[in-house]
Design a protein around this motif. Structure first.
Motif, mmCIF file in Angstrom:
data_model
loop_
_atom_site.group_PDB
_atom_site.id
_atom_site.type_symbol
_atom_site.label_atom_id
_atom_site.label_comp_id
_atom_site.label_asym_id
_atom_site.label_seq_id
_atom_site.Cartn_x
_atom_site.Cartn_y
_atom_site.Cartn_z
ATOM 1 N N VAL A 154 8.744 16.910 -5.071
ATOM 2 C CA VAL A 154 8.879 17.526 -6.561
ATOM 3 C C VAL A 154 9.852 16.794 -7.336
ATOM 4 O O VAL A 154 9.516 16.356 -8.383
ATOM 5 C CB VAL A 154 9.891 19.009 -6.168
ATOM 6 C CG1 VAL A 154 10.291 19.418 -7.439
ATOM 7 C CG2 VAL A 154 8.913 19.884 -5.465
ATOM 8 N N TRP A 155 10.664 15.983 -6.684
ATOM 9 C CA TRP A 155 11.570 15.179 -7.392
ATOM 10 C C TRP A 155 10.629 13.999 -8.118
ATOM 11 O O TRP A 155 10.697 13.575 -9.355
ATOM 12 C CB TRP A 155 12.621 14.602 -6.446
ATOM 13 C CG TRP A 155 13.658 13.475 -7.007
ATOM 14 C CD1 TRP A 155 13.275 12.018 -7.217
ATOM 15 C CD2 TRP A 155 14.733 13.373 -7.725
ATOM 16 N NE1 TRP A 155 13.996 11.420 -7.591
ATOM 17 C CE2 TRP A 155 15.073 12.383 -8.012
ATOM 18 C CE3 TRP A 155 15.568 14.737 -8.086
ATOM 19 C CZ2 TRP A 155 16.391 12.204 -8.959
ATOM 20 C CZ3 TRP A 155 16.787 14.463 -8.610
ATOM 21 C CH2 TRP A 155 17.269 13.275 -8.839
ATOM 22 N N GLU A 156 9.683 13.541 -7.160
ATOM 23 C CA GLU A 156 8.811 12.434 -7.611
ATOM 24 C C GLU A 156 7.787 12.869 -8.670
ATOM 25 O O GLU A 156 7.611 12.206 -9.670
ATOM 26 C CB GLU A 156 8.021 11.845 -6.567
ATOM 27 C CG GLU A 156 9.009 11.080 -5.745
ATOM 28 C CD GLU A 156 9.811 9.988 -5.993
ATOM 29 O OE1 GLU A 156 9.092 9.293 -6.985
ATOM 30 O OE2 GLU A 156 10.896 9.790 -5.598
ATOM 31 N N VAL A 157 7.500 14.114 -8.578
ATOM 32 C CA VAL A 157 6.344 14.535 -9.621
ATOM 33 C C VAL A 157 7.296 14.890 -11.044
ATOM 34 O O VAL A 157 6.584 14.583 -12.188
ATOM 35 C CB VAL A 157 5.888 16.071 -9.325
ATOM 36 C CG1 VAL A 157 5.362 16.838 -10.396
ATOM 37 C CG2 VAL A 157 4.796 15.890 -7.821
ATOM 38 N N ALA B 299 11.156 18.614 -17.720
ATOM 39 C CA ALA B 299 10.883 17.864 -16.582
ATOM 40 C C ALA B 299 12.217 17.265 -16.204
ATOM 41 O O ALA B 299 12.898 17.094 -15.102
ATOM 42 C CB ALA B 299 9.858 16.832 -16.383
ATOM 43 N N PHE B 300 12.936 16.525 -17.143
ATOM 44 C CA PHE B 300 14.032 15.759 -16.932
ATOM 45 C C PHE B 300 15.565 16.534 -16.991
ATOM 46 O O PHE B 300 16.174 16.080 -16.388
ATOM 47 C CB PHE B 300 14.274 14.711 -17.906
ATOM 48 C CG PHE B 300 13.550 13.471 -17.525
ATOM 49 C CD1 PHE B 300 12.954 13.223 -16.265
ATOM 50 C CD2 PHE B 300 13.551 12.467 -18.525
ATOM 51 C CE1 PHE B 300 12.225 11.916 -16.113
ATOM 52 C CE2 PHE B 300 12.724 11.128 -18.146
ATOM 53 C CZ PHE B 300 12.169 10.837 -17.015
ATOM 54 N N SER B 301 15.550 17.801 -17.628
ATOM 55 C CA SER B 301 16.650 18.593 -17.282
ATOM 56 C C SER B 301 16.659 19.126 -16.076
ATOM 57 O O SER B 301 17.727 19.000 -15.410
ATOM 58 C CB SER B 301 16.731 19.297 -18.482
ATOM 59 O OG SER B 301 15.281 20.671 -18.195
ATOM 60 N N VAL B 302 15.566 19.395 -15.400
ATOM 61 C CA VAL B 302 15.491 20.171 -14.243
ATOM 62 C C VAL B 302 15.874 18.966 -13.205
ATOM 63 O O VAL B 302 16.559 19.188 -12.188
ATOM 64 C CB VAL B 302 14.232 20.700 -13.803
ATOM 65 C CG1 VAL B 302 14.069 21.064 -12.424
ATOM 66 C CG2 VAL B 302 14.178 21.872 -14.692
ATOM 67 N N GLN B 303 15.543 17.567 -13.242
ATOM 68 C CA GLN B 303 15.514 16.684 -12.479
ATOM 69 C C GLN B 303 17.180 16.355 -12.442
ATOM 70 O O GLN B 303 17.933 16.008 -11.418
ATOM 71 C CB GLN B 303 14.538 15.539 -12.882
ATOM 72 C CG GLN B 303 14.770 14.330 -11.789
ATOM 73 C CD GLN B 303 14.630 13.021 -12.363
ATOM 74 O OE1 GLN B 303 15.497 12.813 -13.536
ATOM 75 N NE2 GLN B 303 13.888 12.181 -11.956
ATOM 76 N N GLY B 304 17.717 16.366 -13.447
ATOM 77 C CA GLY B 304 19.060 15.943 -13.840
ATOM 78 C C GLY B 304 19.909 16.857 -12.894
ATOM 79 O O GLY B 304 20.929 16.755 -12.281
ATOM 80 N N ALA B 305 19.664 18.354 -13.076
ATOM 81 C CA ALA B 305 20.468 19.271 -12.546
ATOM 82 C C ALA B 305 20.132 19.014 -10.865
ATOM 83 O O ALA B 305 21.178 19.154 -10.328
ATOM 84 C CB ALA B 305 19.998 20.825 -12.660
ATOM 85 N N LEU B 306 18.936 18.803 -10.354
ATOM 86 C CA LEU B 306 18.511 18.589 -9.036
ATOM 87 C C LEU B 306 19.624 17.662 -8.456
ATOM 88 O O LEU B 306 20.080 17.482 -7.482
ATOM 89 C CB LEU B 306 17.235 18.578 -8.887
ATOM 90 C CG LEU B 306 16.263 19.832 -8.730
ATOM 91 C CD1 LEU B 306 14.885 19.543 -8.874
ATOM 92 C CD2 LEU B 306 16.851 20.785 -7.674
ATOM 93 N N TYR B 307 19.612 16.538 -9.179
ATOM 94 C CA TYR B 307 20.195 15.337 -8.704
ATOM 95 C C TYR B 307 21.810 15.548 -8.552
ATOM 96 O O TYR B 307 22.333 15.249 -7.509
ATOM 97 C CB TYR B 307 20.005 14.068 -9.810
ATOM 98 C CG TYR B 307 20.311 12.823 -9.289
ATOM 99 C CD1 TYR B 307 19.905 12.375 -7.962
ATOM 100 C CD2 TYR B 307 20.555 11.601 -10.122
ATOM 101 C CE1 TYR B 307 20.120 11.033 -7.616
ATOM 102 C CE2 TYR B 307 20.620 10.379 -9.638
ATOM 103 C CZ TYR B 307 20.499 10.148 -8.281
ATOM 104 O OH TYR B 307 20.654 9.100 -7.985
ATOM 105 N N ALA B 308 22.325 16.061 -9.603
ATOM 106 C CA ALA B 308 23.879 16.452 -9.399
ATOM 107 C C ALA B 308 24.081 17.493 -8.225
ATOM 108 O O ALA B 308 24.865 17.215 -7.501
ATOM 109 C CB ALA B 308 24.299 16.953 -10.595
ATOM 110 N N TYR B 309 23.079 18.322 -8.181
ATOM 111 C CA TYR B 309 23.263 19.339 -6.910
ATOM 112 C C TYR B 309 23.058 18.809 -5.621
ATOM 113 O O TYR B 309 23.950 19.228 -4.772
ATOM 114 C CB TYR B 309 22.248 20.448 -7.363
ATOM 115 C CG TYR B 309 22.362 21.710 -6.201
ATOM 116 C CD1 TYR B 309 23.281 22.712 -6.391
ATOM 117 C CD2 TYR B 309 21.353 21.603 -5.147
ATOM 118 C CE1 TYR B 309 23.341 23.458 -5.340
ATOM 119 C CE2 TYR B 309 21.271 22.840 -4.209
ATOM 120 C CZ TYR B 309 22.398 23.733 -4.673
ATOM 121 O OH TYR B 309 22.246 24.661 -3.317
#
Length: 198
Positions: A2-5, A100-110
């Motif tokens: 999911v991260w890569e997508v 896409a990037f707001s979700v990715q940023g949240a996932l990264y920090a989490y």
């Protein structure tokens, strides 16, 4: 996976958003590349500074740089690729990148074990940082300062991911779709947050 997508979707969307702005401002080919790369990778650089990740990690994303380069070149050679945007000034591509990037940023920090506040900030900066730098370089009022709701939508992934409510693959894609849809609706229907004059 999911991260890569999310990485690929956000990179392509923001690269096209940067290309569209550059072409509207009649920049030459080099200007198109610069604005496209800044839009696609600027938010990630700002996020990395915020949550303590070396900015140099951006240079390890060689595949994404290649993808962005190819997409921008095709868009410049075949400008009709970016003319089917649903709304003016590249809002369609920008909305996809925002989601896409707001979700990715949240996932990264989490994933790094940061608190809710960091997840919210990472979502906001990753989702809007590239577009903010793009608009400033193009001499435009940044989209997140426009009247329609923009940066506020990044609270959705920031909170839901930061609290661990929605972190599965299907749930994450649902959040992306929700942010994109809400952003487009806020422009189309002119939704605004309350404001007060002094």
């Amino acid at each position: 996976m999911v991260w890569e997508v999310l990485n690929v979707i956000g990179t392509i969307a923001f690269a096209l958003s940067g290309v569209l702005v550059a072409m509207e401002e009649r920049y030459d080919l080099m200007g198109v590349y610069i604005l496209g790369f800044i839009t696609a990778f600027g938010g990630g650089a700002v996020r990395n500074l915020l949550i303590g990740v070396p900015v140099s990690e951006l240079w390890e994303q060689g595949t994404l740089f290649t993808v962005a380069f190819v997409v921008m070149t095709l868009a410049f050679v075949f400008p009709r690729i970016v003319r089917w945007t649903l709304l003016r000034r590249g809002v369609f591509f920008d909305a996809i990148g925002l989601g896409a990037f707001s979700v990715q940023g949240a996932l990264y920090a989490y994933s790094m074990g940061h608190p809710l506040s960091a997840c919210i900030a990472a979502a906001a900066l990753t989702g809007t940082g590239g577009g903010m730098i793009r608009d400033m370089l193009a001499g435009r009022k940044p989209l997140f300062l426009q009247k329609e709701i923009y940066i506020a939508w990044t609270l959705i992934p920031g909170i839901t991911v930061g609290l661990g409510w929605l972190t599965g693959p299907i749930e994450v894609l649902f959040i992306v779709a929700a942010v994109v849809s809400l952003r487009l609706c806020s422009v189309y229907y002119k939704w605004k947050l309350p404001n007060r004059a002094v």
